[in-house]
Design a protein around this motif. Sequence first.
Motif, PDB file in Angstrom:
ATOM      1  N   GLN A 297       0.234  -4.191   3.762  1.00 14.80           N
ATOM      2  CA  GLN A 297      -0.923  -3.808   4.557  1.00 14.80           C
ATOM      3  C   GLN A 297      -0.791  -4.278   6.003  1.00 14.80           C
ATOM      4  N   SER A 298      -0.246  -5.462   6.195  1.00 17.56           N
ATOM      5  CA  SER A 298      -0.085  -5.998   7.547  1.00 17.56           C
ATOM      6  C   SER A 298       0.863  -5.141   8.377  1.00 17.56           C
ATOM      7  N   PHE A 299       1.923  -4.623   7.753  1.00 14.42           N
ATOM      8  CA  PHE A 299       2.862  -3.762   8.483  1.00 14.42           C
ATOM      9  C   PHE A 299       2.205  -2.438   8.824  1.00 14.42           C
ATOM     10  N   LEU A 300       1.434  -1.882   7.880  1.00 14.28           N
ATOM     11  CA  LEU A 300       0.714  -0.643   8.155  1.00 14.28           C
ATOM     12  C   LEU A 300      -0.252  -0.812   9.318  1.00 14.28           C
ATOM     13  N   ASP A 301      -0.968  -1.918   9.318  1.00 18.58           N
ATOM     14  CA  ASP A 301      -1.959  -2.165  10.369  1.00 18.58           C
ATOM     15  C   ASP A 301      -1.310  -2.313  11.740  1.00 18.58           C
ATOM     16  N   GLY A 302      -0.137  -2.937  11.775  1.00 17.81           N
ATOM     17  CA  GLY A 302       0.501  -3.207  13.059  1.00 17.81           C
ATOM     18  C   GLY A 302       1.483  -2.156  13.523  1.00 17.81           C
ATOM     19  N   ASN A 303       1.802  -1.192  12.648  1.00 22.94           N
ATOM     20  CA  ASN A 303       2.830  -0.203  12.986  1.00 22.94           C
ATOM     21  C   ASN A 303       2.422   1.200  12.529  1.00 22.94           C
TER      22      ASN A 303
ATOM     23  N   VAL B 224       0.840  -1.194   0.000  1.00 25.65           N
ATOM     24  CA  VAL B 224       0.000   0.000   0.000  1.00 25.65           C
ATOM     25  C   VAL B 224       0.878   1.249   0.000  1.00 25.65           C
ATOM     26  N   ASN B 225       0.562   2.178  -0.879  1.00 26.62           N
ATOM     27  CA  ASN B 225       1.305   3.431  -0.994  1.00 26.62           C
ATOM     28  C   ASN B 225       0.834   4.407   0.077  1.00 26.62           C
ATOM     29  N   PHE B 226       1.776   4.936   0.888  1.00 21.48           N
ATOM     30  CA  PHE B 226       1.356   5.831   1.965  1.00 21.48           C
ATOM     31  C   PHE B 226       2.024   7.204   1.928  1.00 21.48           C
ATOM     32  N   ALA B 227       3.075   7.372   1.142  1.00 21.44           N
ATOM     33  CA  ALA B 227       3.709   8.689   1.061  1.00 21.44           C
ATOM     34  C   ALA B 227       4.426   8.838  -0.275  1.00 21.44           C
ATOM     35  N   GLN B 228       4.183   9.945  -0.933  1.00 18.48           N
ATOM     36  CA  GLN B 228       4.790  10.210  -2.232  1.00 18.48           C
ATOM     37  C   GLN B 228       6.078  11.006  -2.049  1.00 18.48           C
ATOM     38  N   LEU B 229       7.109  10.638  -2.807  1.00 22.02           N
ATOM     39  CA  LEU B 229       8.375  11.369  -2.735  1.00 22.02           C
ATOM     40  C   LEU B 229       8.624  12.198  -3.991  1.00 22.02           C
ATOM     41  N   THR B 230       8.415  11.592  -5.171  1.00 15.61           N
ATOM     42  CA  THR B 230       8.577  12.339  -6.425  1.00 15.61           C
ATOM     43  C   THR B 230       7.271  12.286  -7.201  1.00 15.61           C
ATOM     44  N   GLN B 231       6.969  13.368  -7.916  1.00 15.37           N
ATOM     45  CA  GLN B 231       5.671  13.482  -8.562  1.00 15.37           C
ATOM     46  C   GLN B 231       5.749  13.751 -10.065  1.00 15.37           C
ATOM     47  N   THR B 232       6.925  13.560 -10.647  1.00 12.53           N
ATOM     48  CA  THR B 232       7.069  13.607 -12.102  1.00 12.53           C
ATOM     49  C   THR B 232       8.063  12.525 -12.510  1.00 12.53           C
ATOM     50  N   ASP B 233       8.130  12.273 -13.787  1.00 18.00           N
ATOM     51  CA  ASP B 233       9.203  11.440 -14.321  1.00 18.00           C
ATOM     52  C   ASP B 233      10.530  12.153 -14.074  1.00 18.00           C
ATOM     53  N   GLY B 234      11.605  11.388 -13.948  1.00 18.39           N
ATOM     54  CA  GLY B 234      12.900  11.990 -13.649  1.00 18.39           C
ATOM     55  C   GLY B 234      13.898  11.921 -14.790  1.00 18.39           C
ATOM     56  N   THR B 235      13.427  11.594 -16.006  1.00 18.69           N
ATOM     57  CA  THR B 235      14.354  11.444 -17.126  1.00 18.69           C
ATOM     58  C   THR B 235      14.304  12.646 -18.071  1.00 18.69           C
ATOM     59  N   PHE B 236      15.370  12.744 -18.864  1.00 18.93           N
ATOM     60  CA  PHE B 236      15.498  13.851 -19.810  1.00 18.93           C
ATOM     61  C   PHE B 236      15.861  13.315 -21.192  1.00 18.93           C
TER      62      PHE B 236
END
Length: 333
Positions: free
Chosen positions: A227-233, A106-118
């Motif tokens: 998901q199990s790690f999110l639920d327990g931590n 499960v995705n819980f935090a975004q770090l980059t929000q665009t492609d990183g290539t040129f």
Amino acid sequence: MKYVKYFFLLIVSLSGVILFTACGGQDEKKTEVRLAEVTRSIFYAPLYAAISEGFFEEEGIDVDLTTTWGGDTTMTTLLSDGADIALVGAETSIYVYAQGANDPAVNFAQLTQTDGTFLVSREPVEDFDWDDLKGSTFLGQRAGGMPQMVGEYVLKQNGIDPHEDLELIQNIDFGNIPSAFASGTGDYVQLFEPTATQFEEDGVGYIIESFGTESGNVPYTVFMAKQSFLDGNEDTIERFTRAIHKAQLWVQEQPAEVVAESIVDFFEDTSLETIEQVVIRYRDQGSYAESPLLQEDAWYLLQEIMDEAGELPMEVSYEDLVNTEIPTRIMNE
């Protein structure tokens, strides 16, 4: 007076013991988090700043960072409990979910929000137009990965059929793409930083366009956990996310040279000047997410890009694989 002096020394000694014990207690309470990152990249500057600037430490977290080199390896590490959290492309969570995982990532935090290539050309190009690519040899990324999917999406958005209008090479391993271009393969290449900037500095190639600015906002690199790690931590995930958000804001606020100095130890083979230039380039085009909250429209754009590339196994709802509660709480503090 002699007894007063001895009493005072005794109090000081006991205070030292108490302070030492208290400090030791705080260290013992630190939560170790095993973090697997898909690659080592200046693209992930806020993560390294969170470590070097002590934001994780402030939250009582000790990060054990491992670079697992590749989406498949990173996801395998996470699913086999070799890591608690993975930093990897959000598309990998969709692949796992589509395979019927009982304990999805499960995705819980975004770090980059665009492609990183040129887009890098072999020769300098004035007044570049995407039509210039027609008939050329294009050295792209591997099929099925986010760089290649975004690359193809951008080409199509600009009227280029990547499989008809140019010679597309995508059978070269990720790590060998720069050397292949440097040795003469291809007229154009899709490259990450800092290689793109280093190629410019060495006169090997020239940055002429950004796939990140062309593709729009997508959850390109995110932190995810089972998901199990999110639920327990949940408390650990919340503290982890808070540290990341502190770093996101810090990277936006600080001069680029300060950010570069903060993360330089993570890039032994890259000069401080190059790191600074790359930070400026990524920050100016909005690649570093300023919020850990993965947006719903970006989630569905990701799946549109995957579908265009023929790589979307099934459509997955935002609610199924994105945790919004934790980042929303952090944002509302």
